[in-house]
Design an enzyme around this catalytic site. Structure first.
Site, PDB file in Angstrom:
ATOM      1  N   ASP A 384     -11.660 -15.791 -11.221  1.00 49.69           N
ATOM      2  CA  ASP A 384     -11.386 -14.267 -10.747  1.00 49.69           C
ATOM      3  C   ASP A 384     -12.458 -13.477 -10.819  1.00 49.69           C
ATOM      4  O   ASP A 384     -12.353 -12.394 -11.486  1.00 49.69           O
ATOM      5  CB  ASP A 384     -10.118 -13.930 -11.436  1.00 49.69           C
ATOM      6  CG  ASP A 384      -9.708 -12.642 -10.754  1.00 49.69           C
ATOM      7  OD1 ASP A 384     -10.061 -12.278  -9.552  1.00 49.69           O
ATOM      8  OD2 ASP A 384      -8.626 -12.127 -11.418  1.00 49.69           O
ATOM      9  N   CYS A 411     -11.385 -11.062  -4.641  1.00 48.19           N
ATOM     10  CA  CYS A 411     -10.790  -9.734  -3.861  1.00 48.19           C
ATOM     11  C   CYS A 411     -11.916  -9.634  -2.919  1.00 48.19           C
ATOM     12  O   CYS A 411     -11.722  -8.472  -2.182  1.00 48.19           O
ATOM     13  CB  CYS A 411     -10.860  -8.625  -4.796  1.00 48.19           C
ATOM     14  SG  CYS A 411     -12.423  -8.539  -5.664  1.00 48.19           S
TER      15      CYS A 411
HETATM   16  N1  SAH Z   1      -8.673 -11.952 -14.330  1.00 52.19           N
HETATM   17  C1  SAH Z   1      -8.470 -10.644 -14.596  1.00 52.19           C
HETATM   18  C2  SAH Z   1      -9.565  -9.834 -14.149  1.00 52.19           C
HETATM   19  C3  SAH Z   1     -10.543  -9.864 -12.952  1.00 52.19           C
HETATM   20  S1  SAH Z   1     -11.490  -8.536 -12.555  1.00 52.19           S
HETATM   21  C4  SAH Z   1      -7.253  -9.750 -13.968  1.00 52.19           C
HETATM   22  O1  SAH Z   1      -6.606 -10.496 -13.240  1.00 52.19           O
HETATM   23  O2  SAH Z   1      -6.859  -8.918 -14.499  1.00 52.19           O
HETATM   24  C5  SAH Z   1     -12.964  -9.456 -12.953  1.00 52.19           C
HETATM   25  C6  SAH Z   1     -13.530  -9.225 -14.357  1.00 52.19           C
HETATM   26  O3  SAH Z   1     -14.772 -10.059 -14.632  1.00 52.19           O
HETATM   27  C7  SAH Z   1     -13.593  -7.937 -14.737  1.00 52.19           C
HETATM   28  O4  SAH Z   1     -13.004  -7.667 -15.981  1.00 52.19           O
HETATM   29  C8  SAH Z   1     -15.102  -7.831 -15.384  1.00 52.19           C
HETATM   30  O5  SAH Z   1     -15.489  -7.071 -16.379  1.00 52.19           O
HETATM   31  C9  SAH Z   1     -15.331  -9.387 -15.365  1.00 52.19           C
HETATM   32  N2  SAH Z   1     -16.885  -9.860 -15.160  1.00 52.19           N
HETATM   33  C10 SAH Z   1     -17.935  -9.399 -14.635  1.00 52.19           C
HETATM   34  N3  SAH Z   1     -18.939 -10.051 -14.381  1.00 52.19           N
HETATM   35  C11 SAH Z   1     -18.778 -10.990 -15.225  1.00 52.19           C
HETATM   36  C12 SAH Z   1     -19.357 -12.244 -15.784  1.00 52.19           C
HETATM   37  N4  SAH Z   1     -20.852 -12.310 -15.313  1.00 52.19           N
HETATM   38  N5  SAH Z   1     -19.000 -12.952 -16.662  1.00 52.19           N
HETATM   39  C13 SAH Z   1     -17.826 -12.717 -17.213  1.00 52.19           C
HETATM   40  N6  SAH Z   1     -16.844 -11.694 -16.789  1.00 52.19           N
HETATM   41  C14 SAH Z   1     -17.530 -10.707 -15.875  1.00 52.19           C
END
Ligand code: SAH
Length: 454
Positions: A384, A411
């Site tokens: 996600d 998204c």
């Molecule tokens: N699945 C969760 C969050 C989705 S939003 C939900 O539904 O609430 C995407 C998330 O990815 C955010 O929390 C962001 O901090 C994280 N993120 C961004 N880049 C990343 C990376 N390279 N590795 C791991 N997480 C990351």
């Protein structure tokens, strides 16, 4: 171009399409013109604005034949504010348009014309759905203004009401704006880098009614602190958390590094389905709680868990999807880059008595290869990612170790289509795509895609 279109030309055109950001598109001898405010199927009178080699822009002067889906935007600042792009289109029309957006990118970028894109799952009542508002404050001619940014600018469109946010957020936004000078508090002025209050953030737990208010201020110490806390408690007596975030930088980024508790608890609680979540000021949490349940339900359905699977939840945030998956799987491994979110995720697992979910802080593209290298194997991978899509290294890791199923929550349909194509070329087959309307009135659309190893 064999003909010529010039700035200020007035033309009557037929609108064929709508861009992802809500502009109508008309073609004049094959030359596309983008017309904000115009809708597909309409005949409109326009005045040509800026023209570039391959496309141009035009201003809508008059709608000669209106779309049957055109409606009067209920928000009084819709035409100036950049928050919503589609209030002039009926909700039914928005859903049709969003499905088409997904279909188009799957054909054009994903080269997946045969993959079914289902009708968008929409909301019964597509208003007042947001559980979080981030509201900029500023000083203009000695007056406080607050609202939302005009599209692609840093100009605040001043308003007291936003009908996609909570009524509590409206109350706090307007009362603070009208009364803060009386207690001696000034809004931040980004031109002079003076003043104090930069942003007001209001977060609400829909299921619990708990309310968090975050004040982003330029300095940690300000003499009006107690008066502001009293004002917030007066306007929103149900408030359970007041936080301060300090941002002393000359930047457009909302948050600074320091977050302090001013009143109550440093978290609020919300629940989705049968799971409770504690959410802290900086953690990502889906903004539309009603549709989040639909979205996670879809991800869970596509994961097709029977109880003996080991599952990855990449980009897990505060562990929301992970904890849903954990109820149906043997084990879930969540990974997320923001340390506070992982702290929340671990606490949330505990809070719900879930012991088969493990969480690690780090970049998904670094941590997941490490898990594989240590000998762990996974049956299903849920991703996600943020708008830019999956990191290339993560896609490479998926193609190297080939879990049998990938559920992709996205998204941004454009980067989703790009990543699905990469996985298709490596041996996966996209089975179907279910769009979910997480952001009514805006042009954004969320999707869940199911991929299986061939
Ligand atoms: N699945 C969760 C969050 C989705 S939003 C939900 O539904 O609430 C995407 C998330 O990815 C955010 O929390 C962001 O901090 C994280 N993120 C961004 N880049 C990343 C990376 N390279 N590795 C791991 N997480 C990351």
């Amino acid at each position: 171009m064999s003909f010529s279109i010039n700035r200020n030309d007035r033309l009557n055109v037929f609108v064929e399409d709508l861009t992802h950001d809500g502009s109508g598109v008309a073609k004049v001898d094959g030359y596309p013109l983008f017309i904000p405010g115009a809708l597909p199927g309409e005949e409109v009178e326009i005045q040509v604005g800026k023209t570039l080699k391959n496309y141009g822009f035009a201003r809508l002067l008059n709608v000669t034949k209106a779309s049957p889906h055109r409606v009067e935007p209920p928000c009084h600042v819709f035409w100036e504010c950049g928050g919503c792009q589609m209030q002039h289109l009926s909700y039914e029309g928005q859903l049709v348009q969003k499905r088409k957006t997904v279909r188009d990118v799957m054909d054009r970028i994903g080269k997946l014309p045969h993959v079914p894109v289902h009708p968008v799952k929409g909301m019964e009542d597509p208003w007042r759905y947001r559980n979080k508002s981030q509201i900029p404050f500023s000083e203009q001619d000695g007056k406080v203004v607050s609202g939302f940014y005009k599209s692609r600018t840093h100009h605040i469109v001043d308003t007291d009401v936003c009908i996609i946010q909570s009524e509590e957020a409206d109350e706090l936004m307007s009362t603070l704006k009208h009364e803060m000078h009386a207690i001696g508090l000034e809004a931040y002025d980004d031109k002079t880098h003076r003043g104090m209050l930069r942003h007001l953030i209001v977060r609400k737990g829909r299921a619990t009614g708990e309310l968090m208010v975050v004040l982003v201020t330029r300095k940690k110490k300000f003499p009006q602190k107690d008066a502001v806390i009293d004002l917030i408690k007066r306007v929103a007596p149900e408030v359970t958390s007041i936080m301060q975030n300090v941002n002393d930088q000359k930047t457009n980024v909302i948050f600074g590094n320091e977050t302090n508790l001013l009143y109550g608890k440093p978290i609020i609680v919300d629940s989705i389905g049968n799971i409770d979540f504690e959410i802290s000021a900086r953690s990502f949490y889906q903004v539309n709680p009603i549709q989040t349940e639909v979205l996670y339900g879809q991800a869970l359905e596509y994961a097709q868990l029977r109880g003996n699977e080991t599952v990855i939840d990449a980009y897990c945030g505060i562990g929301t999807i992970s904890l849903f998956l954990a109820q149906k799987a043997k084990e879930v491994y969540g990974v997320e880059i923001v340390p506070e979110a992982i702290k929340d995720a671990k606490r949330n697992a505990e809070l719900n008595g879930i012991t088969n979910a493990k969480f690690e802080t780090g970049a998904a593209e670094v941590v997941i290869p490490k898990w594989y290298a240590a000998g762990k194997r996974f049956d299903v991978l849920v991703v996600d990612p943020p708008r830019k899509g999956c990191d290339e290294e993560l896609l490479k890791t998926i193609l190297e170790y080939k879990p049998k199923r990938v559920v992709y929550v996205s998204c941004n349909p454009g980067t989703l289509a790009r990543d699905l194509r990469i996985l298709e070329d490596g041996g996966y087959r996209t089975q179907e795509i279910q769009p979910v309307d997480m952001f009514p009135q805006s042009s954004h659309v969320e999707c869940v895609a199911l991929m299986e190893l061939e």
